[in-house]
Design a protein around this motif. Sequence first.
Motif, PDB file in Angstrom:
ATOM      1  N   LEU A 250      41.916  30.338  41.500  1.00  0.00           N
ATOM      2  CA  LEU A 250      41.214  31.572  41.783  1.00  0.00           C
ATOM      3  C   LEU A 250      41.541  32.572  40.687  1.00  0.00           C
ATOM      4  O   LEU A 250      42.707  32.795  40.381  1.00  0.00           O
ATOM      5  CB  LEU A 250      41.649  32.107  43.144  1.00  0.00           C
ATOM      6  CG  LEU A 250      40.669  33.079  43.741  1.00  0.00           C
ATOM      7  CD1 LEU A 250      40.547  32.824  45.216  1.00  0.00           C
ATOM      8  CD2 LEU A 250      41.068  34.481  43.459  1.00  0.00           C
ATOM      9  N   HIS A 251      40.506  33.125  40.100  1.00  0.00           N
ATOM     10  CA  HIS A 251      40.702  34.034  38.971  1.00  0.00           C
ATOM     11  C   HIS A 251      40.009  35.363  39.226  1.00  0.00           C
ATOM     12  O   HIS A 251      38.783  35.419  39.309  1.00  0.00           O
ATOM     13  CB  HIS A 251      40.158  33.401  37.689  1.00  0.00           C
ATOM     14  CG  HIS A 251      40.256  34.283  36.492  1.00  0.00           C
ATOM     15  ND1 HIS A 251      41.457  34.722  35.988  1.00  0.00           N
ATOM     16  CD2 HIS A 251      39.304  34.833  35.715  1.00  0.00           C
ATOM     17  CE1 HIS A 251      41.219  35.488  34.928  1.00  0.00           C
ATOM     18  NE2 HIS A 251      39.928  35.579  34.751  1.00  0.00           N
ATOM     19  N   PRO A 252      40.801  36.446  39.372  1.00  0.00           N
ATOM     20  CA  PRO A 252      40.169  37.771  39.470  1.00  0.00           C
ATOM     21  C   PRO A 252      39.563  38.156  38.128  1.00  0.00           C
ATOM     22  O   PRO A 252      40.212  38.048  37.096  1.00  0.00           O
ATOM     23  CB  PRO A 252      41.315  38.706  39.837  1.00  0.00           C
ATOM     24  CG  PRO A 252      42.543  37.885  39.900  1.00  0.00           C
ATOM     25  CD  PRO A 252      42.224  36.497  39.464  1.00  0.00           C
ATOM     26  N   VAL A 253      38.318  38.592  38.142  1.00  0.00           N
ATOM     27  CA  VAL A 253      37.581  38.865  36.918  1.00  0.00           C
ATOM     28  C   VAL A 253      37.798  40.306  36.479  1.00  0.00           C
ATOM     29  O   VAL A 253      36.961  41.163  36.694  1.00  0.00           O
ATOM     30  CB  VAL A 253      36.079  38.594  37.114  1.00  0.00           C
ATOM     31  CG1 VAL A 253      35.296  38.867  35.837  1.00  0.00           C
ATOM     32  CG2 VAL A 253      35.856  37.171  37.570  1.00  0.00           C
TER      33      VAL A 253
ATOM     34  N   THR B 197      45.794  28.343  43.557  1.00  0.00           N
ATOM     35  CA  THR B 197      46.601  28.910  42.481  1.00  0.00           C
ATOM     36  C   THR B 197      45.835  30.088  41.894  1.00  0.00           C
ATOM     37  O   THR B 197      44.629  30.012  41.694  1.00  0.00           O
ATOM     38  CB  THR B 197      46.828  27.868  41.362  1.00  0.00           C
ATOM     39  OG1 THR B 197      47.441  26.724  41.933  1.00  0.00           O
ATOM     40  CG2 THR B 197      47.699  28.422  40.257  1.00  0.00           C
ATOM     41  N   PHE B 198      46.554  31.157  41.609  1.00  0.00           N
ATOM     42  CA  PHE B 198      45.926  32.330  40.998  1.00  0.00           C
ATOM     43  C   PHE B 198      46.206  32.353  39.509  1.00  0.00           C
ATOM     44  O   PHE B 198      47.344  32.172  39.083  1.00  0.00           O
ATOM     45  CB  PHE B 198      46.465  33.623  41.628  1.00  0.00           C
ATOM     46  CG  PHE B 198      45.917  33.890  42.988  1.00  0.00           C
ATOM     47  CD1 PHE B 198      44.750  34.625  43.148  1.00  0.00           C
ATOM     48  CD2 PHE B 198      46.549  33.411  44.120  1.00  0.00           C
ATOM     49  CE1 PHE B 198      44.233  34.871  44.403  1.00  0.00           C
ATOM     50  CE2 PHE B 198      46.039  33.647  45.369  1.00  0.00           C
ATOM     51  CZ  PHE B 198      44.880  34.384  45.518  1.00  0.00           C
ATOM     52  N   TYR B 199      45.172  32.543  38.739  1.00  0.00           N
ATOM     53  CA  TYR B 199      45.301  32.860  37.320  1.00  0.00           C
ATOM     54  C   TYR B 199      44.895  34.326  37.203  1.00  0.00           C
ATOM     55  O   TYR B 199      43.725  34.658  37.173  1.00  0.00           O
ATOM     56  CB  TYR B 199      44.376  31.999  36.469  1.00  0.00           C
ATOM     57  CG  TYR B 199      44.824  30.568  36.261  1.00  0.00           C
ATOM     58  CD1 TYR B 199      45.916  30.041  36.915  1.00  0.00           C
ATOM     59  CD2 TYR B 199      44.140  29.747  35.400  1.00  0.00           C
ATOM     60  CE1 TYR B 199      46.309  28.725  36.717  1.00  0.00           C
ATOM     61  CE2 TYR B 199      44.519  28.425  35.193  1.00  0.00           C
ATOM     62  CZ  TYR B 199      45.602  27.931  35.861  1.00  0.00           C
ATOM     63  OH  TYR B 199      45.974  26.632  35.659  1.00  0.00           O
TER      64      TYR B 199
ATOM     65  N   SER C  19      39.095  46.604  40.266  1.00  0.00           N
ATOM     66  CA  SER C  19      38.607  46.304  41.612  1.00  0.00           C
ATOM     67  C   SER C  19      38.886  44.869  42.045  1.00  0.00           C
ATOM     68  O   SER C  19      39.106  44.601  43.221  1.00  0.00           O
ATOM     69  CB  SER C  19      37.116  46.590  41.710  1.00  0.00           C
ATOM     70  OG  SER C  19      36.404  45.820  40.762  1.00  0.00           O
ATOM     71  N   SER C  20      38.911  43.939  41.102  1.00  0.00           N
ATOM     72  CA  SER C  20      39.169  42.558  41.498  1.00  0.00           C
ATOM     73  C   SER C  20      40.582  42.374  42.038  1.00  0.00           C
ATOM     74  O   SER C  20      40.824  41.486  42.847  1.00  0.00           O
ATOM     75  CB  SER C  20      38.914  41.604  40.334  1.00  0.00           C
ATOM     76  OG  SER C  20      39.763  41.889  39.260  1.00  0.00           O
ATOM     77  N   THR C  21      41.520  43.218  41.628  1.00  0.00           N
ATOM     78  CA  THR C  21      42.872  43.171  42.182  1.00  0.00           C
ATOM     79  C   THR C  21      42.829  43.452  43.683  1.00  0.00           C
ATOM     80  O   THR C  21      43.489  42.784  44.472  1.00  0.00           O
ATOM     81  CB  THR C  21      43.778  44.207  41.486  1.00  0.00           C
ATOM     82  OG1 THR C  21      43.764  43.958  40.083  1.00  0.00           O
ATOM     83  CG2 THR C  21      45.202  44.126  41.986  1.00  0.00           C
ATOM     84  N   LEU C  22      42.034  44.435  44.064  1.00  0.00           N
ATOM     85  CA  LEU C  22      41.878  44.758  45.475  1.00  0.00           C
ATOM     86  C   LEU C  22      41.212  43.599  46.214  1.00  0.00           C
ATOM     87  O   LEU C  22      41.575  43.280  47.351  1.00  0.00           O
ATOM     88  CB  LEU C  22      41.058  46.035  45.630  1.00  0.00           C
ATOM     89  CG  LEU C  22      40.861  46.559  47.050  1.00  0.00           C
ATOM     90  CD1 LEU C  22      42.201  46.839  47.730  1.00  0.00           C
ATOM     91  CD2 LEU C  22      40.008  47.809  47.020  1.00  0.00           C
ATOM     92  N   MET C  23      40.265  42.930  45.566  1.00  0.00           N
ATOM     93  CA  MET C  23      39.592  41.805  46.206  1.00  0.00           C
ATOM     94  C   MET C  23      40.578  40.658  46.455  1.00  0.00           C
ATOM     95  O   MET C  23      40.501  39.974  47.468  1.00  0.00           O
ATOM     96  CB  MET C  23      38.407  41.331  45.365  1.00  0.00           C
ATOM     97  CG  MET C  23      37.293  42.361  45.215  1.00  0.00           C
ATOM     98  SD  MET C  23      36.585  42.914  46.778  1.00  0.00           S
ATOM     99  CE  MET C  23      37.201  44.591  46.864  1.00  0.00           C
ATOM    100  N   VAL C  24      41.529  40.453  45.544  1.00  0.00           N
ATOM    101  CA  VAL C  24      42.569  39.438  45.749  1.00  0.00           C
ATOM    102  C   VAL C  24      43.402  39.799  46.979  1.00  0.00           C
ATOM    103  O   VAL C  24      43.733  38.937  47.804  1.00  0.00           O
ATOM    104  CB  VAL C  24      43.476  39.303  44.502  1.00  0.00           C
ATOM    105  CG1 VAL C  24      44.713  38.475  44.809  1.00  0.00           C
ATOM    106  CG2 VAL C  24      42.704  38.685  43.353  1.00  0.00           C
TER     107      VAL C  24
END
Length: 161
Positions: free
Chosen positions: A88-91, A119-121, A97-102
């Motif tokens: 899973l990669h926050p864009v 796994t998070f990248y 905002s993607s940090t909040l989505m994570v």
Amino acid sequence: MLNLQRNKFQLVIGDADKWRIEIICKRLKGSVSPTDVVNWLRNFQDYEIDKALSILEKLEYISENEIIELYDVKLKMILSNSADNIILHPVADYGKSSTLMVYYLRKTPAYAAHEKRITFYHHHLNFKHKLKDVRTKTSLIFLDDFAGSGKQFSNYFKTYV
């Protein structure tokens, strides 16, 4: 009719606009009050009020619980359709905002039940090289709050993936 002082201009809200503001507040699930809307409208000239209200009428508010529920449903769907591990990669960079989505995705029951498969990248640096090292069947999920034409994501993908 409601007259409100706006700097040196008078903001005039007619009965029809008061009704529109009430509907807007209901559509936005109480995230804003009529007072918030009227205060925002003070940024506009009288001839712009109708257009400003039209913009607000097109907004959709999604609560945190609704975001978590949506992520849970979609993550369950992905996990049930495949035995793959997931990257899973926050864009975006950390703090966007993607940090909040994570954060919301991690609050889902589906994530809790399948955390070992995910796994998070978190950062795009060396992303291409990390993907080359993956040796198991893996699905790649990009996470963000984006919507639109897809051009920004396309550019991101070409640059970092």
